[in-house]
Design a protein around this motif. Sequence first.
Motif, PDB file in Angstrom:
ATOM      1  N   ILE A   4       0.848  -1.181   0.000  1.00  0.00           N
ATOM      2  CA  ILE A   4       0.000   0.000   0.000  1.00  0.00           C
ATOM      3  C   ILE A   4       0.884   1.231   0.000  1.00  0.00           C
ATOM      4  CG2 ILE A   4      -1.713   1.324   1.293  1.00  0.00           C
ATOM      5  CD1 ILE A   4      -2.814  -1.308   2.319  1.00  0.00           C
ATOM      6  N   VAL A   5       0.654   2.101  -0.946  1.00  0.00           N
ATOM      7  CA  VAL A   5       1.375   3.351  -1.031  1.00  0.00           C
ATOM      8  C   VAL A   5       0.724   4.325  -0.061  1.00  0.00           C
ATOM      9  CG1 VAL A   5       1.879   5.309  -2.530  1.00  0.00           C
ATOM     10  CG2 VAL A   5       2.081   2.988  -3.404  1.00  0.00           C
ATOM     11  N   ASP A   6       1.524   5.038   0.688  1.00  0.00           N
ATOM     12  CA  ASP A   6       1.036   6.019   1.646  1.00  0.00           C
ATOM     13  C   ASP A   6       1.250   7.404   1.067  1.00  0.00           C
ATOM     14  OD1 ASP A   6       0.480   7.702   3.744  1.00  0.00           O
ATOM     15  OD2 ASP A   6       1.748   6.648   5.187  1.00  0.00           O
ATOM     16  N   LEU A   7       0.166   8.134   0.846  1.00  0.00           N
ATOM     17  CA  LEU A   7       0.277   9.461   0.258  1.00  0.00           C
ATOM     18  C   LEU A   7       1.073  10.425   1.125  1.00  0.00           C
ATOM     19  CD1 LEU A   7      -3.305   9.995  -1.183  1.00  0.00           C
ATOM     20  CD2 LEU A   7      -1.214   9.498  -2.440  1.00  0.00           C
ATOM     21  N   ASP A   8       1.173  10.134   2.410  1.00  0.00           N
ATOM     22  CA  ASP A   8       1.917  11.017   3.295  1.00  0.00           C
ATOM     23  C   ASP A   8       3.402  10.656   3.367  1.00  0.00           C
ATOM     24  OD1 ASP A   8      -0.353  12.540   3.991  1.00  0.00           O
ATOM     25  OD2 ASP A   8      -0.991  10.935   5.327  1.00  0.00           O
ATOM     26  N   ALA A   9       3.777   9.545   2.772  1.00  0.00           N
ATOM     27  CA  ALA A   9       5.182   9.119   2.768  1.00  0.00           C
ATOM     28  C   ALA A   9       5.857   9.628   1.494  1.00  0.00           C
ATOM     29  CB  ALA A   9       5.274   7.602   2.839  1.00  0.00           C
ATOM     30  N   SER A  10       7.177   9.610   1.502  1.00  0.00           N
ATOM     31  CA  SER A  10       7.921  10.034   0.316  1.00  0.00           C
ATOM     32  C   SER A  10       7.875   8.935  -0.737  1.00  0.00           C
ATOM     33  CB  SER A  10       9.374  10.315   0.701  1.00  0.00           C
ATOM     34  OG  SER A  10      10.052   9.088   0.941  1.00  0.00           O
ATOM     35  N   PRO A  11       8.119   9.282  -1.996  1.00  0.00           N
ATOM     36  CA  PRO A  11       8.189   8.254  -3.039  1.00  0.00           C
ATOM     37  C   PRO A  11       9.250   7.192  -2.722  1.00  0.00           C
ATOM     38  CG  PRO A  11       8.185  10.439  -4.027  1.00  0.00           C
ATOM     39  CD  PRO A  11       8.292  10.633  -2.546  1.00  0.00           C
ATOM     40  N   MET A  34       3.906   9.520 -15.587  1.00  0.00           N
ATOM     41  CA  MET A  34       3.627  10.370 -16.742  1.00  0.00           C
ATOM     42  C   MET A  34       4.786  11.353 -16.908  1.00  0.00           C
ATOM     43  SD  MET A  34       1.019  11.146 -18.983  1.00  0.00           S
ATOM     44  CE  MET A  34      -0.502  10.690 -18.218  1.00  0.00           C
ATOM     45  N   ASP A  35       5.301  11.469 -18.121  1.00  0.00           N
ATOM     46  CA  ASP A  35       6.439  12.340 -18.414  1.00  0.00           C
ATOM     47  C   ASP A  35       5.952  13.790 -18.504  1.00  0.00           C
ATOM     48  OD1 ASP A  35       8.900  13.318 -19.072  1.00  0.00           O
ATOM     49  OD2 ASP A  35       8.994  12.393 -21.053  1.00  0.00           O
ATOM     50  N   ARG A  36       5.983  14.446 -17.358  1.00  0.00           N
ATOM     51  CA  ARG A  36       5.534  15.837 -17.251  1.00  0.00           C
ATOM     52  C   ARG A  36       6.531  16.612 -16.393  1.00  0.00           C
ATOM     53  NH1 ARG A  36       2.655  14.163 -20.628  1.00  0.00           N
ATOM     54  NH2 ARG A  36       0.396  14.256 -20.794  1.00  0.00           N
ATOM     55  N   LEU A  42       9.696  13.871  -8.554  1.00  0.00           N
ATOM     56  CA  LEU A  42       9.235  12.501  -8.318  1.00  0.00           C
ATOM     57  C   LEU A  42      10.124  11.501  -9.054  1.00  0.00           C
ATOM     58  CD1 LEU A  42       7.114  10.390  -7.363  1.00  0.00           C
ATOM     59  CD2 LEU A  42       5.792  10.993  -9.406  1.00  0.00           C
ATOM     60  N   ILE A  43      10.412  11.778 -10.303  1.00  0.00           N
ATOM     61  CA  ILE A  43      11.259  10.898 -11.106  1.00  0.00           C
ATOM     62  C   ILE A  43      12.650  10.778 -10.482  1.00  0.00           C
ATOM     63  CG2 ILE A  43      12.427  10.674 -13.351  1.00  0.00           C
ATOM     64  CD1 ILE A  43       9.818  11.974 -14.559  1.00  0.00           C
ATOM     65  N   GLU A  72       2.067  -9.467 -16.735  1.00  0.00           N
ATOM     66  CA  GLU A  72       1.906  -9.156 -18.159  1.00  0.00           C
ATOM     67  C   GLU A  72       2.556  -7.831 -18.545  1.00  0.00           C
ATOM     68  OE1 GLU A  72       0.703  -9.770 -22.062  1.00  0.00           O
ATOM     69  OE2 GLU A  72       0.458 -11.178 -20.422  1.00  0.00           O
ATOM     70  N   THR A  73       2.455  -6.832 -17.661  1.00  0.00           N
ATOM     71  CA  THR A  73       2.893  -5.479 -18.010  1.00  0.00           C
ATOM     72  C   THR A  73       4.256  -5.106 -17.452  1.00  0.00           C
ATOM     73  OG1 THR A  73       1.875  -4.476 -16.055  1.00  0.00           O
ATOM     74  CG2 THR A  73       0.486  -4.693 -18.031  1.00  0.00           C
ATOM     75  N   GLY A  74       4.651  -5.741 -16.345  1.00  0.00           N
ATOM     76  CA  GLY A  74       5.908  -5.378 -15.694  1.00  0.00           C
ATOM     77  C   GLY A  74       5.819  -4.114 -14.868  1.00  0.00           C
ATOM     78  N   ILE A  75       4.622  -3.571 -14.692  1.00  0.00           N
ATOM     79  CA  ILE A  75       4.429  -2.332 -13.938  1.00  0.00           C
ATOM     80  C   ILE A  75       3.971  -2.677 -12.529  1.00  0.00           C
ATOM     81  CG2 ILE A  75       3.165  -0.140 -13.799  1.00  0.00           C
ATOM     82  CD1 ILE A  75       5.103  -0.418 -16.220  1.00  0.00           C
ATOM     83  N   ASP A  76       4.762  -2.271 -11.533  1.00  0.00           N
ATOM     84  CA  ASP A  76       4.429  -2.538 -10.135  1.00  0.00           C
ATOM     85  C   ASP A  76       3.622  -1.420  -9.494  1.00  0.00           C
ATOM     86  OD1 ASP A  76       6.040  -5.039  -9.522  1.00  0.00           O
ATOM     87  OD2 ASP A  76       7.596  -3.726 -10.342  1.00  0.00           O
ATOM     88  N   ILE A  77       3.887  -0.184  -9.924  1.00  0.00           N
ATOM     89  CA  ILE A  77       3.272   0.960  -9.250  1.00  0.00           C
ATOM     90  C   ILE A  77       3.166   2.119 -10.233  1.00  0.00           C
ATOM     91  CG2 ILE A  77       5.509   1.811  -8.408  1.00  0.00           C
ATOM     92  CD1 ILE A  77       4.078   2.671  -5.807  1.00  0.00           C
ATOM     93  N   TYR A  78       2.103   2.887 -10.091  1.00  0.00           N
ATOM     94  CA  TYR A  78       1.932   4.120 -10.851  1.00  0.00           C
ATOM     95  C   TYR A  78       1.976   5.268  -9.859  1.00  0.00           C
ATOM     96  CZ  TYR A  78       0.071   7.630 -14.009  1.00  0.00           C
ATOM     97  OH  TYR A  78      -0.078   8.751 -14.782  1.00  0.00           O
ATOM     98  N   LEU A  79       2.770   6.281 -10.148  1.00  0.00           N
ATOM     99  CA  LEU A  79       2.903   7.439  -9.272  1.00  0.00           C
ATOM    100  C   LEU A  79       2.731   8.706 -10.087  1.00  0.00           C
ATOM    101  CD1 LEU A  79       6.138   6.306  -7.391  1.00  0.00           C
ATOM    102  CD2 LEU A  79       3.833   6.368  -6.420  1.00  0.00           C
ATOM    103  N   GLY A  80       2.100   9.712  -9.494  1.00  0.00           N
ATOM    104  CA  GLY A  80       2.024  10.985 -10.186  1.00  0.00           C
ATOM    105  C   GLY A  80       0.828  11.807  -9.797  1.00  0.00           C
ATOM    106  N   ILE A  81       0.802  13.005 -10.366  1.00  0.00           N
ATOM    107  CA  ILE A  81      -0.290  13.946 -10.177  1.00  0.00           C
ATOM    108  C   ILE A  81      -1.021  14.034 -11.506  1.00  0.00           C
ATOM    109  CG2 ILE A  81      -0.877  16.358  -9.726  1.00  0.00           C
ATOM    110  CD1 ILE A  81       1.757  16.521  -8.113  1.00  0.00           C
ATOM    111  N   GLY A  82      -2.332  13.859 -11.449  1.00  0.00           N
ATOM    112  CA  GLY A  82      -3.131  13.917 -12.665  1.00  0.00           C
ATOM    113  C   GLY A  82      -4.481  14.543 -12.376  1.00  0.00           C
ATOM    114  N   GLY A  83      -5.370  14.437 -13.329  1.00  0.00           N
ATOM    115  CA  GLY A  83      -6.698  15.010 -13.191  1.00  0.00           C
ATOM    116  C   GLY A  83      -7.614  14.149 -12.338  1.00  0.00           C
TER     117      GLY A  83
END
Length: 191
Positions: A4-11, A34-36, A42-43, A72-83
């Motif tokens: 579980i990712v904690d929004l109050d913790a650092s990346p 997302m490349d922004r 964050l990156i 299938e995807t190799g993606i463990d986690i998604y991080l970022g600010i979006g809409g």
Amino acid sequence: AKGIVDLDASPVDNIHALAKAKGVKPHEITALIMDRPRHAGLIQAVRSTGAAIRLITDGDVAGVIHTADVSETGIDIYLGIGGAPEGVLAAAALRCVGGQMQGRLILDTEEKVERARKMGVKDPKKKYDMEEMASGDVIVAATGVTDGALLKGVVFGPELITTETIVYRSTTGTVRRILGEHRQFEKFHLD
């Protein structure tokens, strides 16, 4: 195992927590971001852990969905600010296929705080879980427009237009893929 990712913790802390939950080292984690410009810090933070990063230019909802199928995807986690609308769509899809998600509104101006208040947001710093973002019997449907990792785009043939649609349902946990063949071009208004 899913951490579980904690929004109050650092990346950095979140990458380490996820690695621990999965029983792997941080360099065995792959984060999708997302490349922004807003994600530069964050990156940098995620890179400092040794975790792999895959950057995408669009498709943030599909990117979040990819975390539910790591094999299938190799993606463990998604991080970022979006809409916020994309966050709700992603939460809805994850409810259907299994996953975890948290989100928080980024209200960085007085105008945004006031707008949120008028919409009924009492706590501007509230952390929302997946159930709060997408409650009840959830159905998510999407049709590919351009080719992406999740869906094929519309293909225009001389006598046939083909589309690919995916439909998720939370109460049954089903995912349906529909290949559409369209022969009546006039309904598409292709002037």
